[in-house]
Design an enzyme around this catalytic site. Structure first.
Site, PDB file in Angstrom:
ATOM      1  N   SER A 130       8.481  99.544  29.195  1.00 40.37           N
ATOM      2  CA  SER A 130       7.463  99.656  28.153  1.00 40.37           C
ATOM      3  C   SER A 130       6.463 100.762  28.437  1.00 40.37           C
ATOM      4  O   SER A 130       6.094 101.018  29.590  1.00 40.37           O
ATOM      5  CB  SER A 130       6.719  98.325  28.025  1.00 40.37           C
ATOM      6  OG  SER A 130       5.554  98.453  27.228  1.00 40.37           O
ATOM      7  N   GLU A 132       3.474 100.472  27.919  1.00 43.63           N
ATOM      8  CA  GLU A 132       2.280  99.829  28.446  1.00 43.63           C
ATOM      9  C   GLU A 132       2.177 100.011  29.962  1.00 43.63           C
ATOM     10  O   GLU A 132       1.100  99.872  30.535  1.00 43.63           O
ATOM     11  CB  GLU A 132       2.279  98.337  28.097  1.00 43.63           C
ATOM     12  CG  GLU A 132       2.032  98.029  26.636  1.00 43.63           C
ATOM     13  CD  GLU A 132       0.572  98.229  26.226  1.00 43.63           C
ATOM     14  OE1 GLU A 132      -0.315  98.103  27.094  1.00 43.63           O
ATOM     15  OE2 GLU A 132       0.329  98.496  25.036  1.00 43.63           O
ATOM     16  N   TYR A 153       1.345  91.768  31.348  1.00 41.15           N
ATOM     17  CA  TYR A 153       2.625  92.185  30.766  1.00 41.15           C
ATOM     18  C   TYR A 153       3.083  93.509  31.363  1.00 41.15           C
ATOM     19  O   TYR A 153       4.232  93.657  31.792  1.00 41.15           O
ATOM     20  CB  TYR A 153       2.482  92.305  29.247  1.00 41.15           C
ATOM     21  CG  TYR A 153       3.636  93.007  28.573  1.00 41.15           C
ATOM     22  CD1 TYR A 153       4.838  92.344  28.326  1.00 41.15           C
ATOM     23  CD2 TYR A 153       3.531  94.346  28.178  1.00 41.15           C
ATOM     24  CE1 TYR A 153       5.900  92.975  27.710  1.00 41.15           C
ATOM     25  CE2 TYR A 153       4.596  94.988  27.564  1.00 41.15           C
ATOM     26  CZ  TYR A 153       5.769  94.312  27.330  1.00 41.15           C
ATOM     27  OH  TYR A 153       6.825  94.947  26.725  1.00 41.15           O
TER      28      TYR A 153
END
Length: 385
Positions: A130, A132, A153
């Site tokens: 990801s 992120e 996460y």
């Protein structure tokens, strides 16, 4: 025929990937979590009763927290390709459930890789990493950008990324990371900000909601179209050598931009008033079609601090030169088109007649392997009838 195993097959990406692989002649096996209610709505249009001869989509109950079951699945299916998409994937919720997120999103990857190693099967593995993971890193971000995760996460995804690299280098598994930037679609979960916006606008116009509550509207993201991203996943596993790739559009927009474009496409001009948590968006003007329901000065958006993240990621933007060069992949649907596609579907879902530009985009840009173009065209024709 080739066999593929997909974790997270009932999610947005998993359902699109299943469609893509079925269109290419694969047998597709998917792992789903047991629930007391149906959770396979995104697969309904491709699901075939397994009792029917030559059915190519099969679903198996399982959970990424169960290592024994993962090993059993590998032994029984012996897939040629494994696409690991399953995770607790909501960033904001990961702050509320950090241990669960770490277990499923992080350790779940280890369990799957270890199942591959122990089974001894020769398969190719895709890890859904990801954007992120980049967190506070300066944009644009590419494969050499240092990770600076700013959520449970993202931290779990960084763990999974390096575990994938470790199994690739240590056990010579064909394992690749796809570092995916934000990708959206009409199948996006309703708690994710883009879908939350398009669905709320449609419901406001239909008289089903009064206003929308959001958190940080100044966060910038690189938003693309999910069906294109699963094509990139497939391309990664067709390469002779495994590698890691950043996948995005190369452009970045704020949540505020997404709101502006979505409202304007629906015929509403909004204006922001106030500052910080007291900021609101009101109706500045609207098309004649909405004048009976909306009025100038009406509040449509309010800021609710409970949606703020404890640690925010301000700006993500992909540098996709490697994917373009080595995979031959580049996006066709950019920000403006994405908004139109999502708004068309949510307006139809609310019983409204959409502008219909989304169907033209999908028809022009060759997404016939999804069910979207056909479904949207039929719904528009029915609404006209």
């Amino acid at each position: 025929m080739k066999k593929a195993l997909i974790t997270g097959i009932t999610g947005q990406d998993g359902s699109y990937l299943a469609e893509l692989l079925l269109s290419k002649g694969y047998q597709v096996d998917g792992i789903i979590r047991r629930a007391s209610t149906f959770n396979t709505q995104r697969l309904a249009h491709v699901y075939v009763d397994p009792h029917i001869p030559k059915a190519r989509l099969r679903l198996h109950y399982g959970d990424l927290s169960d290592p024994g079951l993962m090993t059993e699945v590998m032994y029984n299916i012996k897939p040629d390709e494994v696409y690991h998409l399953g995770a607790q994937s909501h960033v904001r919720i990961s702050f509320d459930m950090p241990e669960y997120t770490s277990d499923i999103t992080g350790l779940g990857t280890t369990r799957l890789l270890e199942a591959i190693r122990r089974s001894g099967i020769k398969t190719r593995f895709y890890q859904a990493s990801s954007s992120e993971m980049f967190g506070g890193a300066h944009p644009p971000q590419n494969e050499t950008t240092a990770f600076r995760p700013r959520s449970p996460y993202a931290i779990a995804k960084v763990y999974s990324y390096w575990m994938t690299v470790n199994y690739r280098e240590g056990y010579k598994i064909h394992a690749s990371n796809g570092i995916l930037f934000n990708h959206e679609s009409p199948r996006r979960g309703e708690v994710f900000v883009t879908r939350k916006i398009t669905r709320a606008i449609a419901n406001i116009l239909a008289g089903k909601e009064n206003k929308l509550y959001l958190g940080n509207v100044d966060a910038k993201r690189d938003w693309g179209f999910a069906p294109e991203f699963v094509q990139a996943m497939w391309l990664m596993l067709q390469q002779e050598k495994p590698d890691d790739y950043v996948v995005g559009t190369g452009t970045s927009h704020s949540v505020r931009d997404f709101l502006k474009n979505s409202f304007e496409y629906a015929g509403i001009e909004i204006e922001w008033k106030g500052k910080g948590s007291n900021e609101k968006a009101i109706v500045k003007s609207c098309s004649s079609a909405h004048q009976g329901r909306l009025r100038p000065g009406q509040v449509l958006i309010e800021i609710d601090p409970k949606y703020y993240r404890p640690t925010e990621v301000d700006h993500l933007q992909a540098d996709i030169r490697k994917a373009k060069k080595q995979l031959g992949w580049q996006p066709k649907v950019l920000f403006d088109d994405l908004v139109k596609v999502m708004m068309d579907f949510d307006m139809l879902g609310a019983g409204l007649q959409p502008p219909g530009e989304g169907i033209k985009i999908l028809s022009k840009k060759d997404f016939g392997w999804t069910n979207h173009a056909t479904t949207l065209q039929q719904q528009i024709q029915e609404s006209h009838g």
